[in-house]
Write a protein that holds these residues in place. Structure first.
Motif, PDB file in Angstrom:
ATOM      1  N   SER A 128      42.052  60.213  31.738  1.00 36.16           N
ATOM      2  CA  SER A 128      42.232  59.765  33.125  1.00 36.16           C
ATOM      3  C   SER A 128      43.309  58.695  33.227  1.00 36.16           C
ATOM      4  CB  SER A 128      40.905  59.249  33.692  1.00 36.16           C
ATOM      5  OG  SER A 128      40.337  58.281  32.840  1.00 36.16           O
ATOM      6  N   SER A 129      43.496  57.919  32.154  1.00 41.63           N
ATOM      7  CA  SER A 129      44.505  56.852  32.193  1.00 41.63           C
ATOM      8  C   SER A 129      45.914  57.356  31.948  1.00 41.63           C
ATOM      9  CB  SER A 129      44.167  55.775  31.161  1.00 41.63           C
ATOM     10  OG  SER A 129      44.135  56.313  29.859  1.00 41.63           O
ATOM     11  N   SER A 130      46.041  58.515  31.288  1.00 43.63           N
ATOM     12  CA  SER A 130      47.372  59.013  30.919  1.00 43.63           C
ATOM     13  C   SER A 130      47.781  60.290  31.639  1.00 43.63           C
ATOM     14  CB  SER A 130      47.421  59.268  29.408  1.00 43.63           C
ATOM     15  OG  SER A 130      46.525  60.322  29.039  1.00 43.63           O
ATOM     16  N   ALA A 131      46.879  60.889  32.418  1.00 45.30           N
ATOM     17  CA  ALA A 131      47.110  62.217  32.989  1.00 45.30           C
ATOM     18  C   ALA A 131      48.378  62.300  33.834  1.00 45.30           C
ATOM     19  CB  ALA A 131      45.900  62.650  33.811  1.00 45.30           C
ATOM     20  N   VAL A 132      48.546  61.369  34.778  1.00 44.10           N
ATOM     21  CA  VAL A 132      49.708  61.426  35.669  1.00 44.10           C
ATOM     22  C   VAL A 132      51.001  61.257  34.883  1.00 44.10           C
ATOM     23  CG1 VAL A 132      50.905  60.259  37.564  1.00 44.10           C
ATOM     24  CG2 VAL A 132      48.434  60.645  37.708  1.00 44.10           C
ATOM     25  N   LYS A 133      51.037  60.301  33.993  1.00 42.60           N
ATOM     26  CA  LYS A 133      52.238  60.047  33.186  1.00 42.60           C
ATOM     27  C   LYS A 133      52.603  61.255  32.338  1.00 42.60           C
ATOM     28  CE  LYS A 133      54.118  56.869  29.701  1.00 42.60           C
ATOM     29  NZ  LYS A 133      53.829  55.658  28.857  1.00 42.60           N
ATOM     30  N   VAL A 155      45.823  64.086  40.125  1.00 43.44           N
ATOM     31  CA  VAL A 155      47.107  64.293  39.445  1.00 43.44           C
ATOM     32  C   VAL A 155      48.047  65.116  40.329  1.00 43.44           C
ATOM     33  CG1 VAL A 155      48.216  65.365  37.444  1.00 43.44           C
ATOM     34  CG2 VAL A 155      46.058  64.132  37.156  1.00 43.44           C
ATOM     35  N   LYS A 156      47.513  66.118  40.981  1.00 41.00           N
ATOM     36  CA  LYS A 156      48.316  66.983  41.854  1.00 41.00           C
ATOM     37  C   LYS A 156      48.946  66.179  42.993  1.00 41.00           C
ATOM     38  CE  LYS A 156      47.996  71.492  44.156  1.00 41.00           C
ATOM     39  NZ  LYS A 156      47.106  72.663  44.375  1.00 41.00           N
ATOM     40  N   GLU A 161      55.880  67.358  42.770  1.00 42.39           N
ATOM     41  CA  GLU A 161      56.978  68.187  42.276  1.00 42.39           C
ATOM     42  C   GLU A 161      56.501  69.298  41.343  1.00 42.39           C
ATOM     43  OE1 GLU A 161      56.492  64.877  39.216  1.00 42.39           O
ATOM     44  OE2 GLU A 161      56.237  65.166  41.379  1.00 42.39           O
ATOM     45  N   LYS A 162      55.228  69.246  40.931  1.00 41.69           N
ATOM     46  CA  LYS A 162      54.676  70.237  40.007  1.00 41.69           C
ATOM     47  C   LYS A 162      53.782  71.233  40.739  1.00 41.69           C
ATOM     48  CE  LYS A 162      56.054  67.943  36.168  1.00 41.69           C
ATOM     49  NZ  LYS A 162      56.815  68.452  35.024  1.00 41.69           N
ATOM     50  N   ILE A 303      49.637  62.027  22.760  1.00 43.91           N
ATOM     51  CA  ILE A 303      50.097  60.733  22.285  1.00 43.91           C
ATOM     52  C   ILE A 303      51.625  60.639  22.382  1.00 43.91           C
ATOM     53  CG2 ILE A 303      50.245  59.257  20.237  1.00 43.91           C
ATOM     54  CD1 ILE A 303      47.447  60.356  19.462  1.00 43.91           C
ATOM     55  N   ARG A 304      52.321  61.744  22.126  1.00 42.13           N
ATOM     56  CA  ARG A 304      53.794  61.744  22.216  1.00 42.13           C
ATOM     57  C   ARG A 304      54.258  61.528  23.649  1.00 42.13           C
ATOM     58  NH1 ARG A 304      58.205  64.920  23.332  1.00 42.13           N
ATOM     59  NH2 ARG A 304      56.949  66.648  24.130  1.00 42.13           N
ATOM     60  N   LEU A 305      53.655  62.219  24.599  1.00 42.90           N
ATOM     61  CA  LEU A 305      54.069  62.123  26.000  1.00 42.90           C
ATOM     62  C   LEU A 305      53.491  60.907  26.709  1.00 42.90           C
ATOM     63  CD1 LEU A 305      53.792  65.873  27.072  1.00 42.90           C
ATOM     64  CD2 LEU A 305      55.890  64.592  26.655  1.00 42.90           C
ATOM     65  N   GLY A 306      52.344  60.415  26.214  1.00 46.48           N
ATOM     66  CA  GLY A 306      51.673  59.295  26.875  1.00 46.48           C
ATOM     67  C   GLY A 306      52.094  57.947  26.372  1.00 46.48           C
ATOM     68  N   GLY A 307      52.758  57.907  25.230  1.00 45.48           N
ATOM     69  CA  GLY A 307      53.229  56.653  24.686  1.00 45.48           C
ATOM     70  C   GLY A 307      52.149  55.847  23.999  1.00 45.48           C
TER      71      GLY A 307
END
Length: 307
Positions: A128-133, A155-156, A161-162, A303-307
């Motif tokens: 929930s903390s990383s979903a949008v990012k 998230v939607k 744009e998605k 982890i790669r996309l969420g930092g």
């Protein structure tokens, strides 16, 4: 009595080389003896830094699976083997594979609250903390978000744009809160800010002053100058915040937001598992190398996309 048990656990941790991970929804007496406490995302990231030979998860089954995937060379245990998650178990891999066959250009994003078997057929995992990012950072325009349609709707809305497709699923505990519950809480505490988890239905979260993950809610309450808060997630978070900030007032949004699976784990479960690990006991998470490799890919991508 509680203090005595805690001290015994701390000693057993040293003797048996154990690192205890505890989700934020765990009871205060368990959080106090944990090495790492946080939401699912924090536990996933921090699990990779653990040097101990044994990891004990105080949470639910999918969290222990995630810890095992990220630490395949370590022994991972679940304090209470009956602690599952209805949301994690409500969709089958075969159904998702069928949708992927129909729409091969649609990437599958799964909430971390899913089984290892379901993660194997997904492209990236989120919390929930990383979903949008993560969704914003994905190199894909068409997405299937599973299983929580309420978090998915959040998230939607944040990612217009998605092209995000949702299925009917989610956390039955958070989803049980109604708009009437929200109105009643705001009426009872008109000066309080409402901090709400995105697993709540949109009609509820849209009335909140802040919508975010468990960690986000706790950080907001810590940093805000406000003195009163209505906490719209598992009721243990209101209790933890009451201890941390006694000068502030924390109220629960609804007494229905009580997770029975998170409440299954007791301090004695932790003690007996720590004791059992030293004697070859405890409920250990077993996964084959192939299961770990195939399911871990979406967590590594998270982890790669969420930092």
């Amino acid at each position: 009595m509680i203090k005595d048990v805690q001290e015994k656990i701390l000693q057993l941790k040293k003797e048996n080389d154990i690192c205890i991970l505890a989700h934020s929804y765990q009871a205060k007496e368990i959080v106090e003896i944990a090495d790492i406490t946080g939401d699912s995302y924090k536990l996933s990231v921090e699990a990779q830094k653990v040097s101990n030979k044994n990891i004990l998860m105080c949470g639910v089954h999918f969290m222990a699976e995630a810890a095992k995937m990220l630490n395949p060379d370590k022994n991972v245990y679940l304090a209470n083997p009956s602690a599952g998650c209805p949301m994690a178990e409500q969709m089958e891999p075969e159904m998702i594979e069928m949708i992927k066959a129909q729409e091969p250009d649609r990437k599958v994003v799964c909430y971390i609250n899913t089984t290892a078997a379901l993660k194997r057929v997904c492209d990236v995992c989120v919390t929930s903390s990383s979903a949008v990012k993560i969704v914003k950072n994905m190199d894909a325009d068409k997405i299937l978000f599973i299983p929580d349609c309420n978090l998915g709707a959040f998230v939607k809305k944040a990612c217009p744009e998605k092209d995000i497709k949702l299925l009917q699923g989610g956390c039955p505990v958070h989803a049980s809160v109604t708009k009437a519950d929200m109105i009643a809480a705001k009426t009872a505490h008109p000066d309080a800010l409402v901090l709400c988890h995105p697993e709540c239905i949109p009609a509820v979260s849209e009335m909140a002053d802040y919508v975010g993950s468990t960690s986000g809610i706790m950080n907001f309450a810590a940093e805000s100058d406000a003195k009163e808060f209505i906490i719209g997630t598992e009721i243990s978070i209101a209790e933890h915040l009451q201890y941390r900030f006694p000068e502030k007032e924390f109220y629960i949004l609804s007494k229905k937001i009580l997770c029975p699976n998170m409440k299954l784990t007791t301090l004695m479960d932790v003690y007996k598992t720590c004791e059992g690990i030293g004697n070859g006991g405890g409920f250990e998470i077993k996964m084959t190398d192939e299961e770990i490799t195939s399911a871990r890919k979406c967590i590594d991508e998270m982890i790669r996309l969420g930092g």
